[in-house]
Design a protein around this motif. Structure first.
Motif, PDB file in Angstrom:
ATOM      1  N   MET A 491       0.835  -1.199   0.000  1.00  0.00           N
ATOM      2  CA  MET A 491       0.000   0.000   0.000  1.00  0.00           C
ATOM      3  C   MET A 491       0.877   1.259   0.000  1.00  0.00           C
ATOM      4  O   MET A 491       0.653   2.199  -0.773  1.00  0.00           O
ATOM      5  CB  MET A 491      -0.867  -0.033   1.267  1.00  0.00           C
ATOM      6  N   ALA A 492       1.892   1.254   0.869  1.00  0.00           N
ATOM      7  CA  ALA A 492       2.789   2.410   0.951  1.00  0.00           C
ATOM      8  C   ALA A 492       3.561   2.581  -0.356  1.00  0.00           C
ATOM      9  O   ALA A 492       3.739   3.700  -0.854  1.00  0.00           O
ATOM     10  CB  ALA A 492       3.757   2.237   2.120  1.00  0.00           C
ATOM     11  N   ALA A 493       3.999   1.458  -0.932  1.00  0.00           N
ATOM     12  CA  ALA A 493       4.778   1.516  -2.171  1.00  0.00           C
ATOM     13  C   ALA A 493       3.922   2.078  -3.306  1.00  0.00           C
ATOM     14  O   ALA A 493       4.366   2.938  -4.079  1.00  0.00           O
ATOM     15  CB  ALA A 493       5.294   0.129  -2.530  1.00  0.00           C
ATOM     16  N   ASP A 494       2.676   1.617  -3.409  1.00  0.00           N
ATOM     17  CA  ASP A 494       1.779   2.107  -4.457  1.00  0.00           C
ATOM     18  C   ASP A 494       1.536   3.608  -4.303  1.00  0.00           C
ATOM     19  O   ASP A 494       1.544   4.361  -5.287  1.00  0.00           O
ATOM     20  CB  ASP A 494       0.448   1.353  -4.430  1.00  0.00           C
ATOM     21  N   SER A 495       1.323   4.055  -3.035  1.00  0.00           N
ATOM     22  CA  SER A 495       1.093   5.476  -2.788  1.00  0.00           C
ATOM     23  C   SER A 495       2.300   6.304  -3.211  1.00  0.00           C
ATOM     24  O   SER A 495       2.164   7.355  -3.841  1.00  0.00           O
ATOM     25  CB  SER A 495       0.838   5.743  -1.302  1.00  0.00           C
ATOM     26  N   ALA A 496       3.492   5.816  -2.870  1.00  0.00           N
ATOM     27  CA  ALA A 496       4.720   6.549  -3.201  1.00  0.00           C
ATOM     28  C   ALA A 496       4.859   6.644  -4.716  1.00  0.00           C
ATOM     29  O   ALA A 496       5.086   7.728  -5.263  1.00  0.00           O
ATOM     30  CB  ALA A 496       5.929   5.847  -2.597  1.00  0.00           C
ATOM     31  N   HIS A 497       4.697   5.511  -5.378  1.00  0.00           N
ATOM     32  CA  HIS A 497       4.901   5.492  -6.830  1.00  0.00           C
ATOM     33  C   HIS A 497       3.870   6.354  -7.563  1.00  0.00           C
ATOM     34  O   HIS A 497       4.190   6.997  -8.553  1.00  0.00           O
ATOM     35  CB  HIS A 497       4.903   4.044  -7.347  1.00  0.00           C
ATOM     36  N   LYS A 501       7.290   9.340  -6.032  1.00  0.00           N
ATOM     37  CA  LYS A 501       8.275   9.385  -4.954  1.00  0.00           C
ATOM     38  C   LYS A 501       8.912   8.001  -4.812  1.00  0.00           C
ATOM     39  O   LYS A 501       8.334   7.010  -5.250  1.00  0.00           O
ATOM     40  CB  LYS A 501       7.589   9.762  -3.624  1.00  0.00           C
ATOM     41  N   TRP A 502      10.065   7.925  -4.153  1.00  0.00           N
ATOM     42  CA  TRP A 502      10.678   6.609  -3.995  1.00  0.00           C
ATOM     43  C   TRP A 502      10.434   6.038  -2.601  1.00  0.00           C
ATOM     44  O   TRP A 502      10.106   6.754  -1.659  1.00  0.00           O
ATOM     45  CB  TRP A 502      12.157   6.630  -4.342  1.00  0.00           C
ATOM     46  N   ILE A 503      10.575   4.707  -2.501  1.00  0.00           N
ATOM     47  CA  ILE A 503      10.347   4.028  -1.228  1.00  0.00           C
ATOM     48  C   ILE A 503      11.472   3.026  -0.984  1.00  0.00           C
ATOM     49  O   ILE A 503      11.933   2.366  -1.920  1.00  0.00           O
ATOM     50  CB  ILE A 503       8.961   3.343  -1.203  1.00  0.00           C
TER      51      ILE A 503
END
Lengths: 518, 85
Positions: A491-497, A501-503
């Motif tokens: 979820m966090a990765a999808d939001s960042a992308h 933004k990078w994660i």
């Protein structure tokens, strides 16, 4: 030969002498003396020697950690030389006809009680200093200080295997890590601080050995086999030979892996990933460079606070950050702001004892309620950012309001620096730790406000699964690949992308090769 | 006898480090040097005495020097308080 079994946290082998971590604990005997002058002289000789030791320690600390941090040893000297202290000890010896040890013990109790009774939490903490200097005298009087200036591990001449019940974080930061070959612990779990430290150092560690690991093994030769979780005390010739062979094979494998260094990191499906290192001290930079990491993904700034006896000054922090930024020569250094509280404590913060410290007053919560502490750190960071590629990361975020508050404080700090004409870099990348389930769940909003995310898997796992990672009984329940955690990370990765933004990921899951397939 | 008063400006008050420095500074003089704050007083040459007073930010302190070099002591200590506290 004695063979012990425990739980291994890092697969490697080491051979060396055991040093049992000594915590101060002492029973003072009271006995009657006949020669008062002789007894007073014993005390005075011990005092003179104690002051000389403290002078040496001061000189060493001055060289290692600078004037502000070394000052405590000067204060300890003054305490030993204080007239009230001297008069109290001498008076007890002469009026009660008792031994010097007893007189020192009573005096130490009285003076530390005076500090403990003060209404100022900082002064209450000074009771420990009185105990510390008195302990030094007692050690001198019973001769157990022998020739070394200070009887703890820091004065070990040769590398050693560190044994203990389990180390607390403030103890691990003070270790001279270049001398530690391996850890053997009576208690602890795969996720306790000693274990994490061992993995970050790449040295063998075996925890949960139980009471079979005895303090009288101190000084004995031992072999720690991290592949099988076995410790051999006083090994016989045959075992020693076999283990040396196994160690040589392990070293050979490490050499092979080393040849892969300097190659770009590409996953099996062809995606490029960056591998960054985590560090907890400026002296760790050497290890980072020799292992060819592409940057520092997590610089734990709290070591500056834990190693200090008082709040580190802006200048001290600035020099530490600048040094790391310069050493990394343009490679990325992500510095996490103060993450103190819970299991990492420093006396001068005067934090209350909490029922539930992991859910308590820690990290960004301290920074936002005591902005002066936070501002000092931010000023040092923005100034140091001129000397390299620094990013700033904030821990324990749960809401967008916290980001707004942080940005407000950053603005104030930058205005102040501008007004005072102090040079700094205004445009510094800022990011947050995704380590609370809340931050992952609102990551969509957070991603709009920050430049990057870094997933802290240790805390995220602890908070998501409601599992205390210091509790070894819970190890069977601790599933670092639990679907809930992977979902939150996704979820966090999808939001960042989605926001471009990078994660990144840090924590033990990042080091677990089986987890990378996700 | 010479004296001056000063209001503590340091966030942490007279904590360990400035207490140590104060004792060191006071020891340079032969005069008796006394620190007073509220109803407490202490010998400025004794670290336990100074720390035991628990002087905080905003407290007013009076420093008294009595002896042969009292003028020099007061001048030096006034400077010391301004720079360190």
């Amino acid at each position: 030969m004695i063979t012990l079994h425990g739980k291994s946290v890092f697969g490697d082998i080491c051979i060396g002498g055991i040093s049992f971590y000594k915590r101060k604990e002492r029973i003072i005997k009271r006995y009657r003396i006949d020669d008062v002058d002789q007894e007073v002289k014993r005390f005075q000789d011990a005092k003179t020697k104690g002051i000389a030791q403290l002078q040496d320690l001061y000189a060493k600390a001055l060289h290692d950690v600078g004037e502000a941090n070394a000052a405590i040893f000067e204060i300890h000297q003054m305490m030993l030389d204080d007239l009230d202290y001297l008069e109290s000890v001498t008076n007890i010896i002469t009026s009660q006809l008792v031994n010097a040890e007893y007189a020192i013990g009573v005096t130490a109790d009285n003076f530390s009680a005076m500090f403990s009774a003060m209404d100022d939490a900082y002064m209450q903490g000074r009771a420990a200093d009185v105990k510390d200097v008195s302990e030094r005298l007692l050690t001198i009087l019973d001769g157990s200080d022998s020739d070394i200036a200070d009887s703890d591990q820091s004065n070990m001449a040769n590398p050693y295997i560190l044994a203990s019940d389990d180390l607390v974080p403030s103890e691990t930061v003070q270790l001279d890590k270049s001398k530690v070959l391996g850890f053997i612990m009576q208690k602890g779990s795969a996720n306790s601080h000693t274990s994490i430290l061992a993995r970050s150092m790449g040295i063998p560690a075996i925890v949960a050995l139980g009471d079979d690991l005895k303090s009288d093994f101190d000084g004995k030769l031992a072999i720690v086999d991290g592949f099988t979780g076995t410790v051999y005390i006083d090994p016989d010739e045959e075992t020693l030979r076999l283990m040396k062979q196994k160690q040589a094979e392990s070293n050979e494998r490490k050499q092979l892996l080393k040849q892969l260094k300097g190659k770009e990191s590409v996953t099996l499906d062809g995606r490029k990933v960056k591998i960054y290192a985590n560090i907890g001290n400026t002296s760790d930079v050497g290890t980072v460079l020799s292992n060819d990491a592409e940057g520092i993904g997590l610089f734990r700034s709290e070591f500056l606070y834990l190693e200090n006896n008082d709040f580190p000054t802006e200048e001290q922090q600035f020099l530490a950050y600048k040094q790391v930024a310069e050493n990394m020569a343009g490679r990325k250094v992500i510095i996490r702001t103060l993450d103190i509280g819970a299991d990492k404590q420093a006396d001068y913060f005067n934090l209350d004892k909490e029922e539930n410290p992991a859910l308590g007053y820690r990290a960004i919560r301290i920074c936002l309620t005591q902005p002066e502490i936070f501002k000092t750190q931010l000023r040092a960071l923005y100034r140091a950012a001129l000397y390299g590629n620094i990013s700033i990361m904030f821990p324990m975020i749960i809401s967008i309001e916290e980001i707004h508050q942080i940005k407000e404080i950053i603005k104030e700090v930058q205005n102040e620096l501008t007004m005072n004409g102090i040079p700094f870099k205004a445009d510094v990348e800022t990011g947050i730790m995704i380590e609370t389930p809340a931050s992952a769940l609102v990551s969509e909003d957070l991603a709009k406000e920050v430049d990057f995310f870094s997933v802290g898997t240790n805390d995220l796992t602890q908070y998501t699964l409601a599992i205390d990672r210091q509790n070894q009984k819970l190890d069977p329940f601790y599933q670092s690949h639990h679907k809930a955690i992977l979902k939150l990370i996704k979820m966090a990765a999808d939001s960042a992308h989605a926001e471009g933004k990078w994660i990144g990921i840090c924590g033990e899951l990042g080091a677990d090769t089986s987890g990378k397939r996700y | 006898m010479k004296k001056f008063t000063y209001v503590i400006n340091d966030e942490l008050g007279i904590h360990a480090r400035p207490a140590g420095l104060l004792v060191k500074e006071s020891a340079k003089f032969t005069s008796n040097i006394t620190l007073k704050s509220g109803d407490k007083s202490g010998d400025a040459k004794r670290i336990f005495g100074v720390m035991g007073m628990g002087i905080k930010k905003g407290n007013e302190v009076t420093v008294e020097a009595d002896g042969a070099d009292e003028d020099a002591a007061i001048a030096a200590l006034e400077e010391f308080f301004k720079n360190n506290l």
